[in-house]
Design a protein around this motif. Structure first.
Motif, PDB file in Angstrom:
ATOM      1  N   ALA A 165       0.719  -1.047  -0.168  1.00 18.23           N
ATOM      2  CA  ALA A 165       0.081  -0.069   0.130  1.00 18.23           C
ATOM      3  C   ALA A 165       0.952   1.181   0.106  1.00 18.23           C
ATOM      4  CB  ALA A 165      -0.870  -0.028   1.213  1.00 18.23           C
ATOM      5  N   LEU A 166       1.965   1.285   0.893  1.00 15.78           N
ATOM      6  CA  LEU A 166       2.763   2.622   0.849  1.00 15.78           C
ATOM      7  C   LEU A 166       3.786   2.125  -0.627  1.00 15.78           C
ATOM      8  CD1 LEU A 166       4.346   1.881   4.632  1.00 15.78           C
ATOM      9  CD2 LEU A 166       2.490   3.596   3.918  1.00 15.78           C
ATOM     10  N   ALA A 167       3.918   1.303  -1.191  1.00 19.63           N
ATOM     11  CA  ALA A 167       4.606   1.601  -2.532  1.00 19.63           C
ATOM     12  C   ALA A 167       3.577   2.187  -3.546  1.00 19.63           C
ATOM     13  CB  ALA A 167       4.945  -0.017  -2.821  1.00 19.63           C
ATOM     14  N   ALA A 168       2.313   1.380  -3.418  1.00 16.07           N
ATOM     15  CA  ALA A 168       1.386   2.280  -4.242  1.00 16.07           C
ATOM     16  C   ALA A 168       1.188   3.768  -4.394  1.00 16.07           C
ATOM     17  CB  ALA A 168      -0.095   1.542  -4.055  1.00 16.07           C
ATOM     18  N   ASP A 169       1.490   4.280  -2.957  1.00 15.39           N
ATOM     19  CA  ASP A 169       1.238   5.646  -2.936  1.00 15.39           C
ATOM     20  C   ASP A 169       2.511   6.368  -3.477  1.00 15.39           C
ATOM     21  OD1 ASP A 169      -0.954   5.292  -1.024  1.00 15.39           O
ATOM     22  OD2 ASP A 169       0.070   5.284   0.626  1.00 15.39           O
ATOM     23  N   VAL A 170       3.666   5.588  -3.241  1.00 16.71           N
ATOM     24  CA  VAL A 170       4.876   6.554  -3.981  1.00 16.71           C
ATOM     25  C   VAL A 170       4.608   6.311  -5.290  1.00 16.71           C
ATOM     26  CG1 VAL A 170       7.329   6.409  -4.323  1.00 16.71           C
ATOM     27  CG2 VAL A 170       6.376   5.672  -2.072  1.00 16.71           C
ATOM     28  N   TRP A 171       4.312   5.152  -6.018  1.00 17.39           N
ATOM     29  CA  TRP A 171       3.854   5.089  -7.327  1.00 17.39           C
ATOM     30  C   TRP A 171       2.933   6.330  -7.884  1.00 17.39           C
ATOM     31  CZ3 TRP A 171       6.364   3.941 -11.634  1.00 17.39           C
ATOM     32  CH2 TRP A 171       5.796   3.892 -12.868  1.00 17.39           C
ATOM     33  N   ALA A 172       1.916   6.334  -7.072  1.00 18.21           N
ATOM     34  CA  ALA A 172       0.975   7.304  -7.753  1.00 18.21           C
ATOM     35  C   ALA A 172       1.479   8.891  -7.697  1.00 18.21           C
ATOM     36  CB  ALA A 172      -0.247   7.285  -6.633  1.00 18.21           C
ATOM     37  N   ARG A 173       2.463   9.026  -6.714  1.00 17.39           N
ATOM     38  CA  ARG A 173       2.915  10.398  -6.688  1.00 17.39           C
ATOM     39  C   ARG A 173       3.831  10.374  -8.065  1.00 17.39           C
ATOM     40  NH1 ARG A 173       3.673   9.483  -1.217  1.00 17.39           N
ATOM     41  NH2 ARG A 173       6.027   9.134  -1.360  1.00 17.39           N
ATOM     42  N   ALA A 174       4.702   9.381  -8.338  1.00 11.50           N
ATOM     43  CA  ALA A 174       5.301   9.321  -9.524  1.00 11.50           C
ATOM     44  C   ALA A 174       4.590   9.476 -10.768  1.00 11.50           C
ATOM     45  CB  ALA A 174       6.389   8.024  -9.674  1.00 11.50           C
ATOM     46  N   GLU A 175       3.324   9.036 -10.869  1.00  8.70           N
ATOM     47  CA  GLU A 175       2.411   8.931 -12.105  1.00  8.70           C
ATOM     48  C   GLU A 175       1.935  10.318 -12.120  1.00  8.70           C
ATOM     49  OE1 GLU A 175       0.564   5.014 -13.338  1.00  8.70           O
ATOM     50  OE2 GLU A 175      -0.169   5.588 -11.333  1.00  8.70           O
ATOM     51  N   ALA A 176       1.616  10.880 -10.921  1.00 11.19           N
ATOM     52  CA  ALA A 176       1.054  12.336 -11.020  1.00 11.19           C
ATOM     53  C   ALA A 176       2.050  13.377 -11.500  1.00 11.19           C
ATOM     54  CB  ALA A 176       0.540  12.706  -9.668  1.00 11.19           C
ATOM     55  N   ALA A 177       3.528  13.067 -11.284  1.00 12.55           N
ATOM     56  CA  ALA A 177       4.256  14.125 -11.644  1.00 12.55           C
ATOM     57  C   ALA A 177       4.599  13.844 -13.308  1.00 12.55           C
ATOM     58  CB  ALA A 177       5.705  13.732 -10.972  1.00 12.55           C
ATOM     59  N   LEU A 178       4.552  12.551 -13.681  1.00 12.10           N
ATOM     60  CA  LEU A 178       4.687  12.265 -14.969  1.00 12.10           C
ATOM     61  C   LEU A 178       3.649  12.453 -16.038  1.00 12.10           C
ATOM     62  CD1 LEU A 178       6.875   9.192 -14.557  1.00 12.10           C
ATOM     63  CD2 LEU A 178       7.659  11.237 -15.138  1.00 12.10           C
ATOM     64  N   ARG A 179       2.360  12.962 -15.398  1.00 11.21           N
ATOM     65  CA  ARG A 179       1.195  13.083 -16.121  1.00 11.21           C
ATOM     66  C   ARG A 179       1.004  14.265 -16.777  1.00 11.21           C
ATOM     67  NH1 ARG A 179      -2.530  11.652 -12.115  1.00 11.21           N
ATOM     68  NH2 ARG A 179      -1.902   9.580 -12.349  1.00 11.21           N
ATOM     69  N   ARG A 180       1.922  15.111 -16.629  1.00 15.86           N
ATOM     70  CA  ARG A 180       2.084  16.460 -17.215  1.00 15.86           C
ATOM     71  C   ARG A 180       2.459  16.305 -18.470  1.00 15.86           C
ATOM     72  NH1 ARG A 180       4.288  17.694 -12.048  1.00 15.86           N
ATOM     73  NH2 ARG A 180       6.483  17.401 -12.986  1.00 15.86           N
TER      74      ARG A 180
END
Length: 226
Positions: A84-99
């Motif tokens: 679950a914590l890893a999914a949180d980190v990956w979600a932040r990475a995806e958000a940064a790369l979604r631009r």
């Protein structure tokens, strides 16, 4: 002109009124989400203080002010908390790369951008990153278990490489799935050295550039044209 602006504004309002309003979760669902977040926060704090291996589920339950049974209702095993914590980190990475700007450029540039984003997130919380990385290696690489975050990472690499091949950046004979795994293994090796204290963030970045150059340019010597 005023009429045109007015009509445009009214049209926009009509469109927005047609869109369904976001559904607010009920009280029971909100309480459930709050308890889950509290358990994750307690686990994260204890992992930072004591390390993953030294932290028990009993301690997580006590820190979150819930019963041990409640922890297991939300997370059937301690490893599920790490997922679950890893999914949180990956979600932040995806958000940064979604631009949109992050989606442009050659495949090598886009992969480097993705991996540098993950390094930056690791630098923000090195202890947590070490826990997540080691658990991922143990589950996904050694035990062969399903790891959603590792699979999402591989899918992202594969999609970038597929796009690069479609644009003529990568040879048609190159299997992008194998290339994605090669990039993944190179990156994980770099990060294991980093979280193990054998290198700095700057060293990790330099090694990343070296390994990406090897992967994209190859090892074979190229003869100079006479």
């Amino acid at each position: 002109m005023v009429n045109l602006v007015s009509e445009s504004t009214n049209s926009a309002r009509r469109r927005s009124s047609d869109e369904p309003a976001p559904v607010r979760p009920g009280r029971r669902e909100r309480n459930k989400l709050a308890v889950g977040a509290r358990i994750r926060a307690a686990a994260l704090a204890l992992f930072r203080e004591k390390g993953y291996e030294q932290t028990t589920v009993e301690e997580i339950a006590e820190r979150a002010d819930v019963s041990k049974a409640t922890v297991f209702n939300y997370f059937p095993r301690k490893e599920a908390l790490v997922d679950a914590l890893a999914a949180d980190v990956w979600a932040r990475a995806e958000a940064a790369l979604r631009r949109p700007a992050e989606r442009r450029g050659p495949s090598r540039t886009r992969i480097r951008r993705l991996l540098l984003t993950l390094i930056r997130l690791g630098e923000a919380d090195r202890v947590l990153y070490a826990v997540l990385l080691r658990q991922s290696v143990r589950e996904f690489w050694i035990d062969g278990k399903n790891d959603p975050v590792s699979q999402a990472f591989l899918r992202e690499l594969n999609a970038i490489l597929d796009d690069g091949r479609a644009r003529g950046e990568i040879a048609d004979h190159v299997p992008t799935t194998s290339a994605a795994r090669l990039v993944e293994r190179a990156f994980v090796g770099i990060m294991l050295d980093w979280v193990g204290g054998e290198s700095s963030g700057a060293t990790a970045r330099r090694e990343l550039d070296t390994q990406l150059r090897l992967i994209f340019e190859g090892l074979e010597a190229r003869r100079r044209q006479p």
